[in-house]
Design an enzyme around this catalytic site. Structure first.
Site, mmCIF file in Angstrom:
data_model
loop_
_atom_site.group_PDB
_atom_site.id
_atom_site.type_symbol
_atom_site.label_atom_id
_atom_site.label_comp_id
_atom_site.label_asym_id
_atom_site.label_seq_id
_atom_site.Cartn_x
_atom_site.Cartn_y
_atom_site.Cartn_z
ATOM 1 N N CYS A 1 0.885 -1.164 0.000
ATOM 2 C CA CYS A 1 0.000 0.000 0.000
ATOM 3 C C CYS A 1 0.921 1.212 0.000
ATOM 4 O O CYS A 1 1.892 1.227 -0.758
ATOM 5 C CB CYS A 1 -0.963 -0.037 1.197
ATOM 6 S SG CYS A 1 -0.191 -0.380 2.795
ATOM 7 N N LYS A 2 0.673 2.215 0.814
ATOM 8 C CA LYS A 2 1.590 3.355 0.848
ATOM 9 C C LYS A 2 2.783 3.096 1.764
ATOM 10 O O LYS A 2 3.925 3.294 1.380
ATOM 11 C CB LYS A 2 0.852 4.622 1.304
ATOM 12 C CG LYS A 2 0.004 5.243 0.206
ATOM 13 C CD LYS A 2 -0.540 6.600 0.632
ATOM 14 C CE LYS A 2 -1.326 7.234 -0.514
ATOM 15 N NZ LYS A 2 -1.899 8.550 -0.120
#
Length: 200
Positions: free
Chosen positions: A111-112
């Protein structure tokens, strides 16, 4: 965070993405890869990436995937912190189907920051693998650190893996040695097309 390995022949520094780790043989996790991580990712020989954010994938990263023939599976999960915002169970279920299909391995989940959304997906995978809940939580908290979210832990705890097994009625899973972390998927149909680049 992570080791920086020097390649003898080309003197290229192999820098892992943030929060990088091996989940098990053929499955990796991390934060969003940056261009200086590309040489490191090359050494993983990835077939697929599971991206858990709703934002479009960066052009530079897309070019890297296309040049290596790496498939991108995007499952847009909002990175909300409010307790009232729930993680979409059906989206996690679809991501799990991609994750446990060995035709997509080696695969990188990210994800981030590689903490919450990635942690939820890996946590649900661990439940599918019959890990005890305390070990699942310990792994999640190792990567989330002080930013551990009770809503994520509650989601993992209540996630019903039986639904996943029922959805995959056409696939036979044969575990060969729990301690060795080796899995094999045997398909009833031999001639199945490989998954295409998918955006969900």
């Amino acid at each position: 965070m992570g080791l920086i390995v020097e390649e003898e022949e080309s003197d290229v520094l192999l820098v892992p993405p943030s929060n990088f780790s091996m989940v098990e043989d053929g499955i990796f996790r991390s934060g969003f890869p940056q261009p200086d991580n590309f040489p490191f990712l090359d050494n993983l020989n990835l077939r697929s990436i599971i991206y858990l954010c709703p934002e479009p994938y960066s052009e530079e990263n897309l070019e890297f995937l296309q040049s290596r023939n790496i498939r991108l599976f995007q499952f847009g999960i909002e990175g909300k912190t409010e307790p009232c915002v729930s993680i979409p169970e059906d989206t996690i279920m679809e991501a799990l189907k991609v994750l446990i299909d060995v035709r997509n391995h080696p695969v990188l989940i990210h994800c981030k920051r590689g903490k919450h959304r990635t942690g939820c997906l890996v946590g649900c995978l661990r439940k599918f693998q019959n890990w005890c809940l305390s070990s699942v939580f310990e792994e999640y908290q190792h990567f989330a650190g002080v930013k551990s979210r009770i809503t994520d832990l509650r989601f993992i705890e209540t996630f019903e893996v039986m639904c996943l097994r029922q959805c995959l009625y056409s696939i036979i899973y044969q575990y060969q040695g729990y301690g060795s972390n080796k899995r094999r998927l045997l398909y009833k149909e031999d001639k199945l097309q490989k998954p295409q680049v998918t955006s969900v």
